[in-house]
Design a protein around this motif. Sequence first.
Motif, PDB file in Angstrom:
ATOM      1  N   HIS A  94       0.825  -1.210   0.000  1.00 37.01           N
ATOM      2  CA  HIS A  94       0.000   0.000   0.000  1.00 37.01           C
ATOM      3  C   HIS A  94       0.858   1.258   0.000  1.00 37.01           C
ATOM      4  O   HIS A  94       0.471   2.271  -0.602  1.00 37.01           O
ATOM      5  CB  HIS A  94      -0.949  -0.001   1.205  1.00 37.01           C
ATOM      6  CG  HIS A  94      -2.242  -0.718   0.957  1.00 37.01           C
ATOM      7  ND1 HIS A  94      -3.285  -0.133   0.267  1.00 37.01           N
ATOM      8  CD2 HIS A  94      -2.660  -1.962   1.287  1.00 37.01           C
ATOM      9  CE1 HIS A  94      -4.300  -0.983   0.194  1.00 37.01           C
ATOM     10  NE2 HIS A  94      -3.944  -2.106   0.799  1.00 37.01           N
ATOM     11  N   VAL A  95       2.024   1.219   0.645  1.00 36.43           N
ATOM     12  CA  VAL A  95       2.940   2.367   0.581  1.00 36.43           C
ATOM     13  C   VAL A  95       3.421   2.570  -0.850  1.00 36.43           C
ATOM     14  O   VAL A  95       3.450   3.698  -1.361  1.00 36.43           O
ATOM     15  CB  VAL A  95       4.133   2.163   1.540  1.00 36.43           C
ATOM     16  CG1 VAL A  95       5.179   3.276   1.357  1.00 36.43           C
ATOM     17  CG2 VAL A  95       3.660   2.133   2.985  1.00 36.43           C
ATOM     18  N   SER A  96       3.797   1.479  -1.525  1.00 33.34           N
ATOM     19  CA  SER A  96       4.216   1.584  -2.923  1.00 33.34           C
ATOM     20  C   SER A  96       3.095   2.142  -3.790  1.00 33.34           C
ATOM     21  O   SER A  96       3.318   3.020  -4.637  1.00 33.34           O
ATOM     22  CB  SER A  96       4.660   0.217  -3.449  1.00 33.34           C
ATOM     23  OG  SER A  96       5.886  -0.193  -2.864  1.00 33.34           O
ATOM     24  N   ARG A  97       1.884   1.650  -3.594  1.00 36.79           N
ATOM     25  CA  ARG A  97       0.737   2.163  -4.371  1.00 36.79           C
ATOM     26  C   ARG A  97       0.543   3.665  -4.172  1.00 36.79           C
ATOM     27  O   ARG A  97       0.258   4.400  -5.127  1.00 36.79           O
ATOM     28  CB  ARG A  97      -0.548   1.425  -3.962  1.00 36.79           C
ATOM     29  CG  ARG A  97      -0.725   0.071  -4.610  1.00 36.79           C
ATOM     30  CD  ARG A  97      -1.991  -0.628  -4.119  1.00 36.79           C
ATOM     31  NE  ARG A  97      -3.187   0.179  -4.197  1.00 36.79           N
ATOM     32  CZ  ARG A  97      -4.325  -0.216  -4.765  1.00 36.79           C
ATOM     33  NH1 ARG A  97      -4.406  -1.409  -5.335  1.00 36.79           N
ATOM     34  NH2 ARG A  97      -5.383   0.566  -4.752  1.00 36.79           N
ATOM     35  N   GLN A  98       0.716   4.120  -2.928  1.00 33.61           N
ATOM     36  CA  GLN A  98       0.559   5.552  -2.658  1.00 33.61           C
ATOM     37  C   GLN A  98       1.658   6.359  -3.348  1.00 33.61           C
ATOM     38  O   GLN A  98       1.394   7.445  -3.884  1.00 33.61           O
ATOM     39  CB  GLN A  98       0.587   5.803  -1.149  1.00 33.61           C
ATOM     40  CG  GLN A  98      -0.645   5.284  -0.423  1.00 33.61           C
ATOM     41  CD  GLN A  98      -0.470   5.343   1.079  1.00 33.61           C
ATOM     42  OE1 GLN A  98      -0.578   6.411   1.675  1.00 33.61           O
ATOM     43  NE2 GLN A  98      -0.198   4.205   1.701  1.00 33.61           N
ATOM     44  N   PHE A  99       2.881   5.834  -3.341  1.00 40.79           N
ATOM     45  CA  PHE A  99       3.978   6.524  -4.016  1.00 40.79           C
ATOM     46  C   PHE A  99       3.717   6.606  -5.518  1.00 40.79           C
ATOM     47  O   PHE A  99       3.885   7.656  -6.135  1.00 40.79           O
ATOM     48  CB  PHE A  99       5.297   5.796  -3.729  1.00 40.79           C
ATOM     49  CG  PHE A  99       6.463   6.310  -4.525  1.00 40.79           C
ATOM     50  CD1 PHE A  99       6.924   7.610  -4.346  1.00 40.79           C
ATOM     51  CD2 PHE A  99       7.096   5.495  -5.454  1.00 40.79           C
ATOM     52  CE1 PHE A  99       8.008   8.087  -5.081  1.00 40.79           C
ATOM     53  CE2 PHE A  99       8.165   5.966  -6.191  1.00 40.79           C
ATOM     54  CZ  PHE A  99       8.620   7.266  -6.007  1.00 40.79           C
ATOM     55  N   TRP A 100       3.289   5.488  -6.114  1.00 44.00           N
ATOM     56  CA  TRP A 100       2.997   5.516  -7.551  1.00 44.00           C
ATOM     57  C   TRP A 100       1.855   6.483  -7.857  1.00 44.00           C
ATOM     58  O   TRP A 100       1.893   7.196  -8.872  1.00 44.00           O
ATOM     59  CB  TRP A 100       2.640   4.116  -8.044  1.00 44.00           C
ATOM     60  CG  TRP A 100       3.683   3.073  -7.762  1.00 44.00           C
ATOM     61  CD1 TRP A 100       5.032   3.275  -7.584  1.00 44.00           C
ATOM     62  CD2 TRP A 100       3.475   1.670  -7.606  1.00 44.00           C
ATOM     63  NE1 TRP A 100       5.666   2.093  -7.326  1.00 44.00           N
ATOM     64  CE2 TRP A 100       4.746   1.087  -7.335  1.00 44.00           C
ATOM     65  CE3 TRP A 100       2.353   0.848  -7.659  1.00 44.00           C
ATOM     66  CZ2 TRP A 100       4.894  -0.287  -7.124  1.00 44.00           C
ATOM     67  CZ3 TRP A 100       2.510  -0.515  -7.451  1.00 44.00           C
ATOM     68  CH2 TRP A 100       3.765  -1.082  -7.197  1.00 44.00           C
ATOM     69  N   GLU A 462      10.083  14.482   6.476  1.00 48.14           N
ATOM     70  CA  GLU A 462       8.847  13.768   6.800  1.00 48.14           C
ATOM     71  C   GLU A 462       7.575  14.496   6.349  1.00 48.14           C
ATOM     72  O   GLU A 462       6.642  13.842   5.876  1.00 48.14           O
ATOM     73  CB  GLU A 462       8.801  13.440   8.287  1.00 48.14           C
ATOM     74  CG  GLU A 462       9.766  12.308   8.646  1.00 48.14           C
ATOM     75  CD  GLU A 462       9.585  11.792  10.055  1.00 48.14           C
ATOM     76  OE1 GLU A 462       9.617  12.605  10.989  1.00 48.14           O
ATOM     77  OE2 GLU A 462       9.395  10.571  10.210  1.00 48.14           O
ATOM     78  N   PRO A 463       7.468  15.840   6.455  1.00 44.70           N
ATOM     79  CA  PRO A 463       6.246  16.495   5.938  1.00 44.70           C
ATOM     80  C   PRO A 463       6.030  16.234   4.447  1.00 44.70           C
ATOM     81  O   PRO A 463       4.898  16.008   4.006  1.00 44.70           O
ATOM     82  CB  PRO A 463       6.490  17.979   6.233  1.00 44.70           C
ATOM     83  CG  PRO A 463       7.432  17.981   7.392  1.00 44.70           C
ATOM     84  CD  PRO A 463       8.330  16.803   7.168  1.00 44.70           C
ATOM     85  N   LYS A 464       7.130  16.254   3.664  1.00 43.76           N
ATOM     86  CA  LYS A 464       7.014  15.978   2.234  1.00 43.76           C
ATOM     87  C   LYS A 464       6.633  14.519   1.998  1.00 43.76           C
ATOM     88  O   LYS A 464       5.803  14.210   1.124  1.00 43.76           O
ATOM     89  CB  LYS A 464       8.332  16.308   1.531  1.00 43.76           C
ATOM     90  CG  LYS A 464       8.336  16.034   0.033  1.00 43.76           C
ATOM     91  CD  LYS A 464       7.357  16.927  -0.720  1.00 43.76           C
ATOM     92  CE  LYS A 464       7.464  16.713  -2.219  1.00 43.76           C
ATOM     93  NZ  LYS A 464       6.490  17.540  -2.972  1.00 43.76           N
ATOM     94  N   ILE A 469       2.831  10.292   0.575  1.00 47.54           N
ATOM     95  CA  ILE A 469       2.241   9.030   1.037  1.00 47.54           C
ATOM     96  C   ILE A 469       1.309   9.356   2.198  1.00 47.54           C
ATOM     97  O   ILE A 469       1.741   9.431   3.355  1.00 47.54           O
ATOM     98  CB  ILE A 469       3.350   8.047   1.461  1.00 47.54           C
ATOM     99  CG1 ILE A 469       4.273   7.770   0.255  1.00 47.54           C
ATOM    100  CG2 ILE A 469       2.767   6.753   1.989  1.00 47.54           C
ATOM    101  CD1 ILE A 469       5.556   7.078   0.592  1.00 47.54           C
ATOM    102  N   PRO A 470       0.026   9.589   1.940  1.00 52.83           N
ATOM    103  CA  PRO A 470      -0.909  10.038   2.990  1.00 52.83           C
ATOM    104  C   PRO A 470      -0.966   9.120   4.211  1.00 52.83           C
ATOM    105  O   PRO A 470      -1.242   9.580   5.316  1.00 52.83           O
ATOM    106  CB  PRO A 470      -2.254  10.087   2.267  1.00 52.83           C
ATOM    107  CG  PRO A 470      -1.903  10.276   0.826  1.00 52.83           C
ATOM    108  CD  PRO A 470      -0.616   9.544   0.618  1.00 52.83           C
ATOM    109  N   GLY A 471      -0.695   7.834   4.009  1.00 52.65           N
ATOM    110  CA  GLY A 471      -0.722   6.901   5.129  1.00 52.65           C
ATOM    111  C   GLY A 471       0.627   6.728   5.802  1.00 52.65           C
ATOM    112  O   GLY A 471       0.805   5.809   6.590  1.00 52.65           O
TER     113      GLY A 471
END
Length: 497
Positions: A94-100, A462-464, A469-471
């Motif tokens: 899910h982290v990868s999906r958010q990055f993509w 971290e803010p960026k 990555i909203p999660g």
Amino acid sequence: MTANTPSGSSKNIDVALIGGGIMSTTLGSFIKQLQPEWSINLYENLAQAGLESSDPWNNAGTGHAALCELNYTPAAADGSVATAKAVGINEQFHVSRQFWSHMVSQGHIGSPKGFINPLPHMSFVWGNDHADYLKRRYEALRAEPLFQEIEFSEDHTELEKWVPLVMQGRDPQQRVAGSRVAGGTDVDFGALTRELAGYMDAQGAEMHYGHKVLDVSRASDGRWDVKVKNNSTGEVSKVSARFVFVGAGGGALHLLQRSGIPESKGFGGFPVSGQFLRSTDDTVIAQHNAKVYGQASVGAPPMSVPHLDTRFVNGKRSLLFGPYGGFSPNFLKSGSLLDLPLSVRTHNLIPMLAVGKDNLGLVKYLITEVLKSRPKKVAALRDFYPEANGDSWELITAGQRVQVIKKDPKKGGVLQFGTEVITSADGSISGLLGASPGASTAAPIMIQVLQRCFPSEFKGWEPKLKEMIPGYGAKLNENPSLLADITADTNRVLELG
């Protein structure tokens, strides 16, 4: 700015990325957004990014999310099924999906249809013991929010709707069981890698294709001298980097050993090759729409779990079955037969010998696979697709996977299936060893590298990262409402709905 040759033998740069696969391009894409003024040089031995381990025909053409891979949910002696590893891998995916999604929504890379497609993920087994296990697995996983959409059936008619090729011609009295998550995906990591490489190029990174890194050595000023050969001209030159990431797949072990960092000592590599049968019949290909994973043979490594696998490569639908395990001493598909013997050192000899002694089942499996005739390969296909016509399947050679061998105080050495990040004490060099789930978890692994290697800068980043990555920092399995929001958003952006 794409470059054909390194610019000057004494050039100072901030970051050297070795290898043009999904790991290096993911890390480079992160750095270009977190610290855009840093200079980055990427070096890739082949003519283009994403042609070795990230290429979909070299095993990486999937989205490992632990939805169907049974080796991530082992059964204990009492019959209970452990879900922690599957949950962890799914969180990472899910982290990868958010990055993509971030890269797509910001216009940094092109249409998601070029690298990701919706595709159900399914597990399929036969026989009472396996069917009982799969049912227990289903019951354990559906209690986890990340897996709440999982379905289960032992009904032949229902299963035929899910995967007609798997069920047609099967003995109606045979006990079979299947579980399915309809919301799975197929990822062409070769295409995604080239998209990320294009973004890096547009942001000013120097992309050196056809360049082989010969050596990485510590300079007297604490920087790293990276010695590079231009494959077309033979010219050898050098750059001085403040930070080096070795994302060279099977080639990473040699370079980490060359670096001399103590953290690399005790590590070895065990290469495993493979083959697939690929359908040449478009009518058959059109009838299958799933990744269907079964149980691994006794002694087989987890990466050799048999699967009947729909894939989308360069926009074209295909169907694979395999893999059939094999052995070659190469650490890369484009590597040398001397890779394995040249990787042996005094510090990793005992771990490697211990692994050989303790994994005789794996050795026997590989020998059996190497000697397996084509009719026996087709027979294995018919376990999954009973009516398969062997004449309409071609045998292709997949990529190399180098499994990590590491020191173990009790056993001397252990064979580790998965990925291992090796980082120097001062964080100035890092590298990745190992294989699956690898590519699918590239984004969280590279965040881990950034955190380890740039502790003084990381807090300011971290803010960026939270914006990208909203999660970020959250466990989606413990926050169902956030999970629902992020899944809906990434489905929309990646056009998976």
